[in-house]
Design an enzyme around this catalytic site. Sequence first.
Site, PDB file in Angstrom:
ATOM      1  N   HIS A 114       0.830  -1.216   0.000  1.00 23.65           N
ATOM      2  CA  HIS A 114       0.000   0.000   0.000  1.00 23.65           C
ATOM      3  C   HIS A 114       0.866   1.268   0.000  1.00 23.65           C
ATOM      4  O   HIS A 114       0.491   2.287   0.572  1.00 23.65           O
ATOM      5  CB  HIS A 114      -0.959   0.015   1.188  1.00 23.65           C
ATOM      6  CG  HIS A 114      -1.946  -1.104   1.183  1.00 23.65           C
ATOM      7  ND1 HIS A 114      -3.150  -1.037   0.505  1.00 23.65           N
ATOM      8  CD2 HIS A 114      -1.905  -2.339   1.756  1.00 23.65           C
ATOM      9  CE1 HIS A 114      -3.811  -2.174   0.673  1.00 23.65           C
ATOM     10  NE2 HIS A 114      -3.067  -2.981   1.415  1.00 23.65           N
TER      11      HIS A 114
ATOM     12  N   ASN B  71     -10.130  -3.148   2.149  1.00 18.14           N
ATOM     13  CA  ASN B  71      -9.796  -3.170   0.725  1.00 18.14           C
ATOM     14  C   ASN B  71     -11.064  -3.005  -0.095  1.00 18.14           C
ATOM     15  O   ASN B  71     -12.172  -3.015   0.452  1.00 18.14           O
ATOM     16  CB  ASN B  71      -9.119  -4.495   0.339  1.00 18.14           C
ATOM     17  CG  ASN B  71      -7.693  -4.609   0.850  1.00 18.14           C
ATOM     18  OD1 ASN B  71      -6.998  -3.614   1.005  1.00 18.14           O
ATOM     19  ND2 ASN B  71      -7.250  -5.827   1.118  1.00 18.14           N
TER      20      ASN B  71
ATOM     21  N   TYR C  70       0.849  -4.267  12.240  1.00 17.54           N
ATOM     22  CA  TYR C  70       0.675  -2.842  11.952  1.00 17.54           C
ATOM     23  C   TYR C  70       1.468  -1.964  12.910  1.00 17.54           C
ATOM     24  O   TYR C  70       2.093  -0.987  12.503  1.00 17.54           O
ATOM     25  CB  TYR C  70      -0.812  -2.470  11.962  1.00 17.54           C
ATOM     26  CG  TYR C  70      -1.475  -2.749  10.639  1.00 17.54           C
ATOM     27  CD1 TYR C  70      -1.883  -1.726   9.795  1.00 17.54           C
ATOM     28  CD2 TYR C  70      -1.681  -4.056  10.199  1.00 17.54           C
ATOM     29  CE1 TYR C  70      -2.479  -1.983   8.570  1.00 17.54           C
ATOM     30  CE2 TYR C  70      -2.271  -4.328   8.984  1.00 17.54           C
ATOM     31  CZ  TYR C  70      -2.666  -3.290   8.173  1.00 17.54           C
ATOM     32  OH  TYR C  70      -3.242  -3.549   6.954  1.00 17.54           O
TER      33      TYR C  70
END
Length: 686
Positions: free
Chosen positions: A78, A151, A365
């Site tokens: 991304h 997404n 993350y």
Amino acid sequence: MSDDQNKRVNEHSKDEQLEQYRTDNSGKKMTTNQGLRVSEDEHSLKAGVRGPTLMEDFHFREKMTHFDHERIPERVVHARGFGVHGFFQVYEPMTEYTRAKFLQDPSVKTPVFVRFSTVAGSKGSADTVRDARGFATKFYTEEGNYDLVGNNIPVFFIQDAIKFPDLVHAFKPEPHNEMPQAATAHDTFWDFVANNPESAHMVMWTMSDRGIPRSYRMMEGFGVHTFRFVNEQGKARFVKFHWKPVLGVHSLVWDEAQKIAGKDPDFHRRDLWETIENGGKVEYELGVQMIDEEDEFKFDFDILDPTKLWPEELVPVKIIGKMTLNRNQDNVFAETEQVAFHPGNVVPGIDFTNDPLLQGRLFSYTDTQLIRLGGPNFHEIPINRPVCPFHNNQYDGYHRMTINKGPVAYHKNSLQNNDPSPATAEEGGYVHYQEKVEGKKIRQRSDSFNDYYSQAKLFWNSMSPVEKQHIISAFCFEVGKVKSKDVQRQVVDVFSNVDADLAEEIAKGVGVAAPAKRKASKEILTSPALSQARTVKTASTRKVAVLAGNGFHEKELQTVLEALKQEGITVDIISQNLGYMTSGSGQQLEASGTFLTVDSVLYDAVYAAGGLELKDNKQAMAFIREAYNHYKAIGAANEGIDLLQSSVGTTEGLGIVTAKDEPDYTAFSKAFIDAVAAHRHWDRRI
């Protein structure tokens, strides 16, 4: 509840917070980072006009050192993204399902920041590559930041996060030569697919038109994972999140997508930016699918499997609110690059499940932000700061901005009356759902995760004939780029489990033998919600190229342009040269683009207004011909009809609207607008 928790947010809360950090250099004197005014910025300090640069030149050192450190590591995936601000409003209180405060009061406008992205490519890659698209939303709520990190495809390639590095290594450029960029049409990706058949369902989606969206404004968003809603009484329900674009779901065609990548690599971000700069709104409705805890095992798929969706015909989507995006970012680096999303950023009333891909993301993350943003204090970067206050004992570290007063930095304590103190559920404290968990430690997936093909079949069976042909062509392109015949054969074999005819077409396209046909199931299941053929269709915000030259018909053009404007359609006047052209009656019109600076692939439709100057213009003919071959609406009037005939050999057919010497071009305008609203005219014979 504390005063902190009583503070109400509104759509401007985040913008007002960011205002504290904005700066404008207009009308200011130049200074160093230390505030010292600079008298010279073009020449370094030297010993004589031709002498060496002196180390005492602190301005040169500061300027160059900062430049050398301007870039931060790009996201592993991304990397290419674009952000926009807006707000969210719930339609009605969701008290029955969740205690999340931002989902209760329809009068509250919760500020949001959304980052759209591609997945595979580097930061400088093109927007229109075939890929999944990231759709990450940060809600700045009164109870803290909530991130819905999704997404534009509702499923994923893998079931367990431990395989994520393998997946990414496979679809990224091959390490021996760093090719291809932002593309999965190469050996390692398809080798991964062939040997990890759990990816079959997601691959069907990426090979479909969903992999090449027309616009970020015209694609769905999905939370992918199964989460939980928990209400005040502690009752939990499984939930999946959906973003439904108000404009409907629309895509490009592959030839067009490839050409746009060269003509305008920033196509999607430019589309989003210009829409909002021109005063437009980008809107999505938020929907949820919910399953009661007691119905967890009711279905023939595992509801925790991230490679599976919940068919909307079995589990309807309940529309609960709307998100409106209406403000562009002020600085891409400060906002889009530095924003840090995390699926673990939740608020009371939203909880996790045992989805093994989600569980891994909850670690990954935070880990990746630490290196990308330089330490544990990335939550203090302006775009990441919650609009509600935060208090804890996490101190110090790189780039700390908060100045914590007092001697106490631990819990429990008596010196500070045990503050900051934990909050009860009644005080807004987050309480994890009390799920009963038991089992032996084991590295194994549930047998209920082993069905790799049923939903891939469901997706294929739900496509229209045109959508199926697009999928076949995409497979033939992608697998046709694979050099290994063995990998090509393996891919064909895998997708023979989805559909025999699909596998046969792929085999034919790439030049390998088709596998023996498997016994087909008598029951053919479909889900109409999966096809784009049934989506909303509107002309609003579409972009039309108007081809005109000297001698154009003033009344005709004015009537059509006004009608297009009334429908919210953006118009560009295209001619042979920039500057003004003159109508037959002497009226002037300015061109905003030429056949060299723009291309038909950048528009949704073409209107050939004509004028004697364009009648035999080969560039204009090529412009129209390409739009025709991409199934777009074409309008033509007067000399424009001759131009259309010269371009495509006909003035009739699906999506073609013409008018000549009309007393009133209102009917023509309406018919053309209807043709534009249809998006594409797939039954046109090319």
